[in-house]
Design an enzyme around this catalytic site. Structure first.
Site, PDB file in Angstrom:
ATOM      1  N   GLY A   2       0.774  -1.239   0.000  1.00 26.55           N
ATOM      2  CA  GLY A   2       0.000   0.000   0.000  1.00 26.55           C
ATOM      3  C   GLY A   2       0.803   1.285   0.000  1.00 26.55           C
ATOM      4  O   GLY A   2       0.333   2.311   0.504  1.00 26.55           O
ATOM      5  N   ASN A  17      -5.766   2.827 -12.701  1.00 22.98           N
ATOM      6  CA  ASN A  17      -4.775   1.845 -12.259  1.00 22.98           C
ATOM      7  C   ASN A  17      -3.390   2.443 -12.435  1.00 22.98           C
ATOM      8  O   ASN A  17      -3.173   3.274 -13.323  1.00 22.98           O
ATOM      9  CB  ASN A  17      -4.884   0.566 -13.094  1.00 22.98           C
ATOM     10  CG  ASN A  17      -3.902  -0.505 -12.629  1.00 22.98           C
ATOM     11  OD1 ASN A  17      -3.730  -0.718 -11.421  1.00 22.98           O
ATOM     12  ND2 ASN A  17      -3.245  -1.179 -13.561  1.00 22.98           N
ATOM     13  N   HIS A  21       0.536   1.196 -13.107  1.00 19.70           N
ATOM     14  CA  HIS A  21       1.300   0.019 -13.544  1.00 19.70           C
ATOM     15  C   HIS A  21       2.772   0.406 -13.638  1.00 19.70           C
ATOM     16  O   HIS A  21       3.096   1.468 -14.183  1.00 19.70           O
ATOM     17  CB  HIS A  21       0.788  -0.458 -14.902  1.00 19.70           C
ATOM     18  CG  HIS A  21       1.495  -1.676 -15.395  1.00 19.70           C
ATOM     19  ND1 HIS A  21       1.276  -2.927 -14.846  1.00 19.70           N
ATOM     20  CD2 HIS A  21       2.447  -1.835 -16.350  1.00 19.70           C
ATOM     21  CE1 HIS A  21       2.062  -3.807 -15.460  1.00 19.70           C
ATOM     22  NE2 HIS A  21       2.782  -3.179 -16.372  1.00 19.70           N
ATOM     23  N   ASP A  40      -4.203  -4.042 -18.060  1.00 21.04           N
ATOM     24  CA  ASP A  40      -3.184  -3.003 -18.271  1.00 21.04           C
ATOM     25  C   ASP A  40      -3.280  -2.395 -19.672  1.00 21.04           C
ATOM     26  O   ASP A  40      -2.279  -2.233 -20.370  1.00 21.04           O
ATOM     27  CB  ASP A  40      -1.770  -3.596 -18.046  1.00 21.04           C
ATOM     28  CG  ASP A  40      -1.593  -4.110 -16.623  1.00 21.04           C
ATOM     29  OD1 ASP A  40      -2.223  -3.569 -15.707  1.00 21.04           O
ATOM     30  OD2 ASP A  40      -0.816  -5.066 -16.431  1.00 21.04           O
TER      31      ASP A  40
HETATM   32  C1  GRF Z   1       3.046  -0.929  -7.683  1.00 19.61           C
HETATM   33  O1  GRF Z   1       4.297  -1.182  -8.268  1.00 19.61           O
HETATM   34  C2  GRF Z   1       2.021  -0.678  -8.733  1.00 19.61           C
HETATM   35  O2  GRF Z   1       2.541  -0.068  -9.867  1.00 19.61           O
HETATM   36  C3  GRF Z   1       1.547  -2.075  -9.059  1.00 19.61           C
HETATM   37  O3  GRF Z   1       1.547  -2.750  -7.840  1.00 19.61           O
HETATM   38  C4  GRF Z   1       2.497  -2.153  -6.978  1.00 19.61           C
HETATM   39  C5  GRF Z   1       1.778  -1.796  -5.719  1.00 19.61           C
HETATM   40  O4  GRF Z   1       2.672  -1.310  -4.751  1.00 19.61           O
HETATM   41  N1  GRF Z   1       0.265  -2.054  -9.688  1.00 19.61           N
HETATM   42  P1  GRF Z   1       2.108  -0.678  -3.417  1.00 19.61           P
HETATM   43  O5  GRF Z   1       1.251  -1.745  -2.760  1.00 19.61           O
HETATM   44  O6  GRF Z   1       1.326   0.528  -3.775  1.00 19.61           O
HETATM   45  O7  GRF Z   1       3.306  -0.358  -2.590  1.00 19.61           O
END
Ligand code: GRF
Length: 227
Positions: A37, A133, A135, A171
């Site tokens: 998170g 989202n 990515h 994605d």
């Molecule tokens: C991030 O790298 C995001 O781009 C991908 O999942 C990861 C989540 O990381 N979709 P976090 O839980 O927000 O630290």
């Protein structure tokens, strides 16, 4: 052409650009997250610092009970819900339950932040151009899992991250913001991921702010940011 729906459908008015959002008065965001998170944290911090305007993160929902994201939400007094996928017979049934949770809280924007489930059309169609989202790659390169590792193994010199609207393919939806970082000699998956993550934490709050301000116009695959 379709406009950023913003928060309050009753405020929508046609103009030269199609439908633009009215200025937000009660912007209610849900964040869906499965893991640590840190992107959620970046959004919470942006909200706390006032840089999201009147946007409020009112719900954090996770499919994993141990998700650190739930803990981060509770620490900020944000409702944290674990919705166990296990009892649901299908992915669609699970998404129906997610949808009910979102509707019950009058959510206007959903931000996926490391949510490790592919959304079904049940959810995607209920929130057209209202699910974001993030990515960790410059889409359309390297969709799917382990994007940073894919980039390293491919030998790219520039990597980065993408904020996009969610459509029915993984994605894939219209791209709102991207940020690039260099791939450096000797990078590992960890070092590259960390460099990308810093940019994720910068552009995700920026994307939510643009949405809340009604500055986004979606035209097919193209997203324009308007004054
Ligand atoms: C991030 O790298 C995001 O781009 C991908 O999942 C990861 C989540 O990381 N979709 P976090 O839980 O927000 O630290």
């Amino acid at each position: 052409m379709r406009g950023n729906p913003g928060w309050n459908m009753s405020e929508l008015r046609p103009d030269a650009l199609g439908y633009r959002a009215g200025r937000s008065t009660s912007a209610r965001v849900a964040v869906l997250a499965s893991g640590r998170g840190t992107n959620l944290q970046a959004l919470l911090d942006a909200e706390a610092s006032g840089s999201l305007g009147k946007t409020r993160i009112v719900l954090v929902l996770s499919d994993r009970p141990q998700a650190k994201a739930l803990e981060r939400a509770r620490q900020r007094g944000v409702e944290a819900v674990f919705l166990d996928p296990q009892p649901f017979p299908t992915r669609e049934a699970y998404d129906e339950a997610v949808l009910n949770a979102l509707r019950a809280r009058e959510i206007g924007l959903v931000a996926l932040a490391g949510f490790m489930r592919v959304l079904t059309p049940v959810l995607v169609r209920a929130f057209p151009d209202r699910i974001l989202n993030i990515h960790p790659a410059l889409l359309p390169s390297f969709p799917g899992l382990h994007a940073q590792r894919q980039a390293l193994e491919h030998g790219v010199k520039v990597a980065g991250c993408t904020v996009h609207f969610v459509d029915e393919q993984v994605d894939h939806g219209p791209i709102l913001l991207q940020a690039a970082v260099p791939v450096l000699e000797g990078d590992t998956e960890e070092t590259l991921s960390a460099r990308i993550l810093a940019e994720e934490h910068r552009i995700y709050p920026q994307a939510v702010r643009l949405f809340a301000e009604g500055k986004i116009v979606v035209e097919g695959r193209k997203v324009r940011i308007v004054p």
